[in-house]
Scaffold this motif. Sequence first.
Motif, PDB file in Angstrom:
ATOM      1  N   ASP A  73       0.621  -1.158  -0.273  1.00 56.36           N
ATOM      2  CA  ASP A  73       0.346  -0.353   0.120  1.00 56.36           C
ATOM      3  C   ASP A  73       1.274   1.058   0.419  1.00 56.36           C
ATOM      4  N   LEU A  74       2.018   1.376   0.768  1.00 52.13           N
ATOM      5  CA  LEU A  74       2.797   2.257   0.753  1.00 52.13           C
ATOM      6  C   LEU A  74       4.378   2.051   0.844  1.00 52.13           C
ATOM      7  N   SER A  75       5.618   2.894   0.832  1.00 50.84           N
ATOM      8  CA  SER A  75       6.038   2.189   0.922  1.00 50.84           C
ATOM      9  C   SER A  75       7.460   3.569   1.076  1.00 50.84           C
ATOM     10  N   PRO A  76       7.923   3.448   2.629  1.00 49.37           N
ATOM     11  CA  PRO A  76       8.400   3.991   3.624  1.00 49.37           C
ATOM     12  C   PRO A  76      10.144   3.962   3.348  1.00 49.37           C
ATOM     13  N   ILE A  77      10.182   3.090   2.980  1.00 48.62           N
ATOM     14  CA  ILE A  77      11.820   3.686   2.530  1.00 48.62           C
ATOM     15  C   ILE A  77      12.122   3.248   1.173  1.00 48.62           C
ATOM     16  N   ALA A  78      11.858   3.372   0.346  1.00 55.76           N
ATOM     17  CA  ALA A  78      11.894   3.114  -1.335  1.00 55.76           C
ATOM     18  C   ALA A  78      12.334   4.225  -1.815  1.00 55.76           C
ATOM     19  N   ASP A  79      12.694   5.592  -0.956  1.00 53.82           N
ATOM     20  CA  ASP A  79      13.401   6.830  -1.523  1.00 53.82           C
ATOM     21  C   ASP A  79      15.281   6.777  -0.747  1.00 53.82           C
ATOM     22  N   LEU A  80      15.361   5.127  -0.030  1.00 53.31           N
ATOM     23  CA  LEU A  80      16.573   5.173   0.612  1.00 53.31           C
ATOM     24  C   LEU A  80      17.660   3.917   0.003  1.00 53.31           C
ATOM     25  N   LEU A  81      18.832   4.573  -0.453  1.00 51.48           N
ATOM     26  CA  LEU A  81      20.022   3.463  -0.248  1.00 51.48           C
ATOM     27  C   LEU A  81      20.137   2.883   0.127  1.00 51.48           C
ATOM     28  N   LYS A  82      20.261   1.821  -0.064  1.00 56.40           N
ATOM     29  CA  LYS A  82      20.566   0.016   0.668  1.00 56.40           C
ATOM     30  C   LYS A  82      21.509   0.746   2.264  1.00 56.40           C
ATOM     31  N   SER A  83      22.479   1.682   1.620  1.00 61.52           N
ATOM     32  CA  SER A  83      23.399   1.822   2.687  1.00 61.52           C
ATOM     33  C   SER A  83      23.036   2.879   3.607  1.00 61.52           C
ATOM     34  N   GLU A  84      22.019   3.812   3.273  1.00 64.89           N
ATOM     35  CA  GLU A  84      21.090   4.804   3.952  1.00 64.89           C
ATOM     36  C   GLU A  84      20.021   3.799   5.052  1.00 64.89           C
ATOM     37  N   VAL A  85      19.623   2.515   4.325  1.00 64.93           N
ATOM     38  CA  VAL A  85      18.958   2.269   5.337  1.00 64.93           C
ATOM     39  C   VAL A  85      19.784   1.574   6.431  1.00 64.93           C
ATOM     40  N   TYR A  86      20.724   1.017   6.062  1.00 63.57           N
ATOM     41  CA  TYR A  86      21.743   0.502   7.356  1.00 63.57           C
ATOM     42  C   TYR A  86      21.626   0.851   8.207  1.00 63.57           C
ATOM     43  N   ALA A  87      21.825   2.923   8.296  1.00 69.54           N
ATOM     44  CA  ALA A  87      21.921   3.877   8.770  1.00 69.54           C
ATOM     45  C   ALA A  87      20.501   4.254   9.780  1.00 69.54           C
ATOM     46  N   ILE A  88      19.920   4.206   8.833  1.00 69.72           N
ATOM     47  CA  ILE A  88      18.488   4.012   9.686  1.00 69.72           C
ATOM     48  C   ILE A  88      18.505   3.567  10.574  1.00 69.72           C
ATOM     49  N   GLY A  89      18.401   1.924  10.440  1.00 70.29           N
ATOM     50  CA  GLY A  89      18.462   0.784  11.064  1.00 70.29           C
ATOM     51  C   GLY A  89      19.697   0.739  12.406  1.00 70.29           C
ATOM     52  N   LYS A  90      20.620   1.213  12.330  1.00 70.13           N
ATOM     53  CA  LYS A  90      21.451   1.556  13.345  1.00 70.13           C
ATOM     54  C   LYS A  90      21.303   2.074  14.419  1.00 70.13           C
ATOM     55  N   ALA A  91      20.785   3.813  13.507  1.00 68.27           N
ATOM     56  CA  ALA A  91      19.798   4.902  14.637  1.00 68.27           C
ATOM     57  C   ALA A  91      18.768   3.904  15.904  1.00 68.27           C
ATOM     58  N   LEU A  92      18.602   3.467  14.405  1.00 67.88           N
ATOM     59  CA  LEU A  92      16.539   2.969  15.649  1.00 67.88           C
ATOM     60  C   LEU A  92      16.911   1.652  16.446  1.00 67.88           C
ATOM     61  N   GLY A  93      18.703   1.158  16.185  1.00 69.19           N
ATOM     62  CA  GLY A  93      18.951   0.497  17.624  1.00 69.19           C
ATOM     63  C   GLY A  93      17.751  -1.621  16.639  1.00 69.19           C
ATOM     64  N   VAL A  94      18.299  -1.370  15.804  1.00 66.82           N
ATOM     65  CA  VAL A  94      17.833  -2.752  15.429  1.00 66.82           C
ATOM     66  C   VAL A  94      19.098  -3.958  15.232  1.00 66.82           C
ATOM     67  N   PRO A  95      18.779  -5.023  15.749  1.00 66.84           N
ATOM     68  CA  PRO A  95      19.237  -6.244  16.503  1.00 66.84           C
ATOM     69  C   PRO A  95      20.909  -6.080  15.423  1.00 66.84           C
ATOM     70  N   GLU A  96      21.870  -6.425  16.413  1.00 62.64           N
ATOM     71  CA  GLU A  96      23.803  -6.460  15.684  1.00 62.64           C
ATOM     72  C   GLU A  96      23.346  -7.561  14.091  1.00 62.64           C
ATOM     73  N   SER A  97      22.701  -9.059  14.914  1.00 61.56           N
ATOM     74  CA  SER A  97      22.746  -9.993  14.102  1.00 61.56           C
ATOM     75  C   SER A  97      22.062  -9.439  12.699  1.00 61.56           C
ATOM     76  N   ILE A  98      20.947  -8.691  13.106  1.00 61.18           N
ATOM     77  CA  ILE A  98      20.258  -8.205  11.662  1.00 61.18           C
ATOM     78  C   ILE A  98      21.511  -6.811  10.800  1.00 61.18           C
ATOM     79  N   GLN A  99      21.635  -6.228  11.441  1.00 60.36           N
ATOM     80  CA  GLN A  99      22.767  -5.130  11.100  1.00 60.36           C
ATOM     81  C   GLN A  99      23.534  -6.028  10.150  1.00 60.36           C
ATOM     82  N   ILE A 100      24.453  -6.957  10.607  1.00 64.45           N
ATOM     83  CA  ILE A 100      25.389  -7.962   9.613  1.00 64.45           C
ATOM     84  C   ILE A 100      24.835  -8.506   9.315  1.00 64.45           C
TER      85      ILE A 100
END
Length: 262
Positions: free
Chosen positions: A159-186
């Motif tokens: 229905d909608l795409s919240p991260i479709a204007d973010l490059l993959k590297s930017e998604v990782y940066a957002i994920g780190k700031a949001l506290g996504v588990p390290e197991s997912i980040q690596i």
Amino acid sequence: MQTEKVIEHITNWLKEYAIKAKLDGFVVGVSGGIDSAVTSSLCAKTGLKTLCVEMPIHQAKSQVTRAEEHISQLKKRFPNVSDTRVDLTPVFEELKSAVPSTDPSAQLDLSLANTRARLRMSTLYYFAGLHKYLVAGTGNKVEDFGVGFYTKYGDGGVDLSPIADLLKSEVYAIGKALGVPESIQIAAPTDGLFGDSRSDEDQIGASYDELEWAMKMKDQGKKSDDFEGRQQQVFKIFIRLNTVNQHKMNPIPVCNIPVNLL
């Protein structure tokens, strides 16, 4: 990138969209990858109800574990988050047994992989309809508008795409700031559609960092002859996939009937 401001912008955009649509929240398919982890975290931050759905189909244990870790963490941080698990493996196997059999081939493997994604899309829309939720897409800019690395009417059916204007590297940066588990980040990015350990890079033939570079070069009007060696190889991979997958990225073609025929 102003990470915190981008997070705030996307969160506000999600909330405003849902309120204007007069819907109650979001449903997100959580796979154990960075994109779905970031998307579900952003939805959770809106304060609106957010349903995280696990939909394993012969899924690797590592992917399941990462998804469970993320959902558990998200539920502890956000009281508006709930989760459910739908094992689609028997549904997938039943469908395989119902359709005509064919000799094993790469094309059959791809068709079955896309079938997994479409079963998941149907499941997400079941819950969306049940609870008056929006299906939040998890595709990033490189996947959705660069190489078309998604399934039409599968993970591309949202229905909608919240991260479709973010490059993959930017998604990782957002994920780190949001506290996504390290197991997912690596973890190596994977679509998890083949029931084995192959990564996105294995399938595409280039890493996301390389694809981001190629995407920028194309936007600058560069041609493959402008490069040599590995750069030329990556650029050709990007251009080939960008070309053959335009049918995913462009609107569905409509046959317009001439007025004089009506």
